[in-house]
Design an enzyme around this catalytic site. Structure first.
Site, PDB file in Angstrom:
ATOM      1  CB  SER A 216      -0.943  -0.223   1.464  1.00  0.00           C
ATOM      2  OG  SER A 216      -1.652   1.292   1.464  1.00  0.00           O
ATOM      3  CG  ASP A 342      -7.055  -1.263  -4.194  1.00  0.00           C
ATOM      4  OD1 ASP A 342      -7.049  -1.182  -3.208  1.00  0.00           O
ATOM      5  OD2 ASP A 342      -5.652  -1.691  -3.908  1.00  0.00           O
ATOM      6  CG  HIS A 371      -6.009  -1.653  -0.238  1.00  0.00           C
ATOM      7  ND1 HIS A 371      -4.775  -0.967  -1.650  1.00  0.00           N
ATOM      8  CD2 HIS A 371      -5.558  -1.374   1.079  1.00  0.00           C
ATOM      9  CE1 HIS A 371      -4.295  -0.384  -0.794  1.00  0.00           C
ATOM     10  NE2 HIS A 371      -4.350  -0.757   0.320  1.00  0.00           N
TER      11      HIS A 371
END
Length: 407
Positions: A216, A342, A371
């Site tokens: 991320s 996502d 995600h």
């Protein structure tokens, strides 16, 4: 592997042998359930379970991945009862098993007087690499508010343990329980702390092959670092999961009503809580009353992050934080995994064309996975598609990395 033909035949045989009471009695309900189940499985196999898209301009890198990382070409079967992106994102932290490890914590000082917390898993019982000086090492970068205790980090440590590798988790300033010594935290664009960590680890084990994995925001930070440094890095390769490629597009997606309710507001409050914990250090420079009024990550970044790192505006910060603009400057092998569903990194923002112009970069794009989700299996506690790809890539690189000849 699922087979539509075999599944349909088995269901037909089952119906013929078990449901013999016509349109009445218990057979009707059973027939209905089996019929709906068969229709759902047919839909799943035809529309949900798909092979990922592999984007790799470098022939050597593509061949390397296809030979040593079967996950990049195998069909990805998302958990059949939880394949939608937001559901996968929300449920993974609750479903996934969290391995337990005893880290060795280390604080290193920074040039500005701050400190960074590193959690080491040295794997000293490794029989595959008993010599600590040459044991392959992976630096792990968690997400926006993540630490070494996140399930996805623990899973990567677990995979590394089985392979005999060492892991070092880079905790951003102020998020892992340590004190904030200076009025500075972290952001996706400023790579000074990461660079300090990489060279610190390298200085301790200069003979150990070194790579990094970012998740991320940790992936954004790692990509921005690689874009800045080119070949001037001790890292030999990197793997990235669910990076936000274009910060403004990520912010736009997260500000849609449902996404704001499920993710944005919660993450904003987590960021505010971290700031509030260090209020005595930060309030001397920042207007924390405005920071605490933020309702979105973008508002938080506007009042806090962009100000802290000296950007004229939030737009300037977000442009500098977006790895899509630096991908062309990456000069070591990098594998990036993203899902098209996502909400943190929308599919249309994935820089496919830029990746096609850099032989050092490969993208693996799944239709589903959310995600940092990528759940697979009926009850996906132990391993996800993301974990499999991580294990295959790091093992392939440490054992066969010489096969890649970047240009």
């Amino acid at each position: 592997m699922f087979s539509l033909q075999v599944l349909t035949r088995e269901l037909s045989v089952y119906l013929e042998s078990q449901v013999r009471v016509g349109l009445f009695g218990s057979g009707v309900g059973l027939s209905l359930v089996l019929g709906v189940s068969a229709a759902y499985v047919c839909y799943y196999l035809s529309s949900i379970a798909k092979k990922p898209r592999l984007v790799a301009a470098g022939e050597a890198f593509r061949t390397f991945l296809e030979q040593h990382c079967p996950a990049v070409t195998d069909t990805y079967y998302p958990t059949i009862w939880c394949w939608e992106g937001r559901a996968q994102t929300l449920l993974r932290p609750f479903i996934a098993y969290k391995p337990s490890f005893q880290y060795t914590n280390e604080h290193i000082k920074t040039a500005d007087g701050g400190q960074i917390s590193l959690d080491w898993f040295n794997n000293d019982v490794s029989t595959l690499y008993p010599d600590a000086s040459t044991r392959p090492t992976i630096i792990l970068l968690p997400g926006l508010t993540g630490t070494s205790r996140e399930s996805y980090i623990l899973h990567m440590v677990q995979q590394s343990k089985t392979l005999g590798y060492r892991c070092v988790v880079f905790n951003n300033r102020g998020v892992a329980g340590e004190d904030l010594l200076t009025p500075r935290t972290y952001c996706a664009s400023n790579t000074e702390d990461l660079e300090a960590v990489i060279y610190h680890v390298y200085s301790i084990y200069p003979s150990a092959p070194l790579m990094a994995a970012g998740v991320s925001m940790g992936g954004m930070l790692l990509l921005n670092y690689l874009g800045h440094t080119g070949k001037e890095t001790p890292l030999k390769a990197a793997i990235i999961f669910s990076a936000g490629w274009n910060a403004p597009e990520s912010a736009n997606s997260l500000e849609k009503p449902v996404n704001w309710l499920l993710f944005n507001y919660y993450l904003t409050t987590c960021l505010q809580s971290s700031v509030n914990r260090h209020r005595h250090v930060l309030e001397k420079i920042f207007n924390l009353d405005l920071v605490m009024k933020a309702k979105t990550i973008r508002e938080f970044d506007k009042e806090f992050t962009s100000v802290m790192f000296g950007y004229p505006s939030i737009e300037d910060y977000y442009k500098d934080a977006s790895p899509c603009y630096k991908l062309k400057s990456v000069e070591i092998p990098v594998l990036c995994l993203n899902a098209l569903d996502d909400v943190f990194s929308p599919g249309h923002a994935i820089p496919i064309e830029s990746a096609k112009q850099n032989p050092n970069v490969a993208l693996v794009i799944t239709s589903f996975g959310g995600h940092i989700g990528f759940l697979e299996g009926i009850w996906p506690r132990q391993c996800t598609y993301m974990d499999r790809l991580f294990k295959q890539f790091v093992q392939a690189f440490f054992e066969h990395g010489s096969e890649i000849h970047s240009t």
